[in-house]
Design a protein around this motif. Structure first.
Motif, PDB file in Angstrom:
ATOM      1  N   HIS A   1      15.813  16.893 -13.240  1.00 20.19           N
ATOM      2  CA  HIS A   1      14.942  16.802 -12.164  1.00 20.19           C
ATOM      3  C   HIS A   1      13.929  15.854 -12.364  1.00 20.19           C
ATOM      4  N   PHE A   2      13.902  14.881 -11.403  1.00 19.99           N
ATOM      5  CA  PHE A   2      13.049  13.673 -11.066  1.00 19.99           C
ATOM      6  C   PHE A   2      11.799  14.170 -10.452  1.00 19.99           C
ATOM      7  N   VAL A   3      10.467  14.353 -11.025  1.00 17.76           N
ATOM      8  CA  VAL A   3       9.321  14.736 -10.321  1.00 17.76           C
ATOM      9  C   VAL A   3       8.828  13.556  -9.840  1.00 17.76           C
ATOM     10  N   LEU A   4       8.616  13.082  -8.535  1.00 18.42           N
ATOM     11  CA  LEU A   4       8.249  12.030  -7.994  1.00 18.42           C
ATOM     12  C   LEU A   4       6.810  12.128  -6.948  1.00 18.42           C
TER      13      LEU A   4
ATOM     14  N   SER B   1      -0.009  11.815   0.516  1.00 22.47           N
ATOM     15  CA  SER B   1       0.807  11.478  -0.475  1.00 22.47           C
ATOM     16  C   SER B   1       1.762  12.623  -0.308  1.00 22.47           C
ATOM     17  N   ASN B   2       2.897  12.703  -0.734  1.00 24.16           N
ATOM     18  CA  ASN B   2       4.232  13.729  -0.812  1.00 24.16           C
ATOM     19  C   ASN B   2       4.865  13.728  -2.099  1.00 24.16           C
ATOM     20  N   HIS B   3       4.400  14.999  -2.836  1.00 23.52           N
ATOM     21  CA  HIS B   3       5.061  15.323  -3.978  1.00 23.52           C
ATOM     22  C   HIS B   3       6.511  15.763  -3.911  1.00 23.52           C
ATOM     23  N   LEU B   4       7.651  15.526  -4.410  1.00 24.25           N
ATOM     24  CA  LEU B   4       8.957  15.818  -4.146  1.00 24.25           C
ATOM     25  C   LEU B   4       9.584  15.837  -5.626  1.00 24.25           C
TER      26      LEU B   4
ATOM     27  N   LEU C   1       0.923  -1.163   0.135  1.00 27.53           N
ATOM     28  CA  LEU C   1      -0.112  -0.174  -0.099  1.00 27.53           C
ATOM     29  C   LEU C   1       0.885   1.186   0.156  1.00 27.53           C
ATOM     30  N   ILE C   2       2.195   1.167  -0.130  1.00 29.09           N
ATOM     31  CA  ILE C   2       2.993   2.442  -0.397  1.00 29.09           C
ATOM     32  C   ILE C   2       3.490   2.358  -1.837  1.00 29.09           C
ATOM     33  N   GLY C   3       3.251   3.520  -2.538  1.00 27.00           N
ATOM     34  CA  GLY C   3       3.284   3.698  -4.053  1.00 27.00           C
ATOM     35  C   GLY C   3       4.375   4.794  -4.087  1.00 27.00           C
ATOM     36  N   LEU C   4       5.064   4.447  -5.140  1.00 28.70           N
ATOM     37  CA  LEU C   4       6.105   5.518  -5.826  1.00 28.70           C
ATOM     38  C   LEU C   4       5.915   5.688  -7.205  1.00 28.70           C
ATOM     39  N   GLN C   5       5.675   6.735  -7.536  1.00 28.32           N
ATOM     40  CA  GLN C   5       5.656   7.126  -8.939  1.00 28.32           C
ATOM     41  C   GLN C   5       6.357   8.219  -9.564  1.00 28.32           C
ATOM     42  N   LEU C   6       6.750   8.028 -10.570  1.00 30.34           N
ATOM     43  CA  LEU C   6       7.495   9.114 -11.527  1.00 30.34           C
ATOM     44  C   LEU C   6       6.555   9.884 -12.371  1.00 30.34           C
ATOM     45  N   ASN C   7       6.518  11.225 -12.159  1.00 29.16           N
ATOM     46  CA  ASN C   7       5.322  12.132 -12.728  1.00 29.16           C
ATOM     47  C   ASN C   7       6.123  12.692 -13.931  1.00 29.16           C
ATOM     48  N   ASN C   8       7.359  13.218 -13.752  1.00 25.07           N
ATOM     49  CA  ASN C   8       7.967  13.816 -15.009  1.00 25.07           C
ATOM     50  C   ASN C   8       9.654  13.734 -14.785  1.00 25.07           C
ATOM     51  N   ILE C   9      10.150  14.024 -15.762  1.00 24.78           N
ATOM     52  CA  ILE C   9      11.742  14.225 -15.721  1.00 24.78           C
ATOM     53  C   ILE C   9      12.066  15.346 -16.610  1.00 24.78           C
TER      54      ILE C   9
END
Length: 329
Positions: A234-237, A284-287, A218-226
């Motif tokens: 810049h890796f937007v996660l 969630s946490n955007h970073l 139930l812990i998700g890690l997603q790449l939104n943009n580079i």
């Protein structure tokens, strides 16, 4: 007596600088029926506009701005004043608004540009304009276009084996001011401040990829943009905690590894923006993870590993191929 006054003044100055260094974006709730008014300590010179569902109105060189909004996702707003102070806001649509007026002080800014330089960033196409605060009839020193695909303290990697840097070639226009070799005065003089502003305008981006994500317990890690900027990546996660317990972050690290080998080449972070130490349940946490540009060799992938403090059962890892990184830029 004079000596005491000097120490008092120095203490006040140090305290003010420390407050600015740790400032976070100011949360502002807004909707379509309430007009929120912002009063700045000096004239508004540059504005990085929020998402289209937020409407900001202000007079050029005025000190006042107004905000209204229609229903939509959260967004961010950055305002740079004439004296170089940078104010950051996190805008959220709410049906009920409690605060109608914000009278801002300089110590609420997230930072200040060196000298009198003012930076203008566009969150849609990555254009950056940098100019000195000279009289209106003078030309800007330099205008820069940063090519991107779109438009806190960082956790350090103590187990770094090897730093991965960009492979840079000489410029064909070495004697002229170009976007890559001129850079921005802020990028050259205050790298951390530049990263903070750039990440501020990219970390809430929606994902441009379809299936670059992984979920463990139930812990998700997603790449939104580079995003590529100034020979940096810049890796937007986004980290999603869909569990019933808080997720305490131990580390976030990137490393390169061959599909058939066991050796890991650590990628050193230049800056990590907005990585929380603990992510609450059902939040969630955007970073953004910033590193030097690198080139993957044949058969190599880059891995993103988010480790949980106190255990490995909820650590999450993403694997990215060279094709995925190449197509994202």
């Amino acid at each position: 007596m004079k000596l005491k006054c000097v120490f008092f003044i120095l203490f006040i100055a140090f305290t003010t600088m420390a407050m600015k260094a740790g400032n976070l974006p100011i949360p502002v709730s807004v909707n379509e029926s309430i007009t929120v008014t912002l009063f700045f300590p000096s004239e508004i010179k540059k504005v990085i506009e929020p998402a289209p569902n937020y409407k900001l109105e202000y007079d050029r060189n005025g000190k006042m701005a107004t905000l209204v909004a229609r229903k939509g996702a959260a967004s961010n707003l950055t305002v740079i004043t004439k004296n170089g102070y940078i104010f950051s806001f996190l805008l959220q649509y709410e049906t009920e608004v409690d605060n109608f007026t914000y009278v801002l002080a300089e110590d609420q800014a997230i930072g200040k540009l060196n000298g009198s330089s003012v930076v203008e960033l566009s969150g849609t196409n990555g254009d950056v304009t940098i100019q000195d605060e000279k009289p209106v009839d003078q030309e800007p020193i330099v205008q820069i276009e940063v090519t991107t695909s779109e438009t806190s303290g960082s956790k350090e990697n103590n187990d770094t084996d090897k730093e991965v840097g960009a492979e840079l070639g000489p410029s064909a226009m070495a004697t002229e001011e170009t976007p890559e070799n001129a850079g921005s005065s802020l990028y050259d003089s205050d790298r951390e401040g530049y990263y903070r502003i750039f990440c501020e305008n990219s970390y809430l981006q929606k994902s441009k990829f379809k299936k670059i994500s992984n979920t463990v317990n139930l812990i998700g890690l997603q790449l939104n943009n580079i995003i590529k900027d100034h020979n940096d990546l810049h890796f937007v996660l986004e980290v999603k905690n869909n569990s019933w317990s808080d997720y305490k972050v131990k580390s976030l690290r990137f490393f390169i590894k061959s599909l058939e080998g066991s050796r890991e080449i650590q990628v050193k972070d230049l800056f990590i923006y907005n990585l929380q130490e603990s992510i609450a349940a059902h939040n969630s946490n955007h970073l953004v993870f910033v590193c030097k540009e690198f080139v993957l060799g044949e058969g190599q992938n880059i891995y993103v590993l988010l480790e949980e403090d106190g255990g490995r059962e909820r650590s999450v890892m993403l694997s990215l191929t060279s094709q995925q990184i190449k197509h994202s830029r």
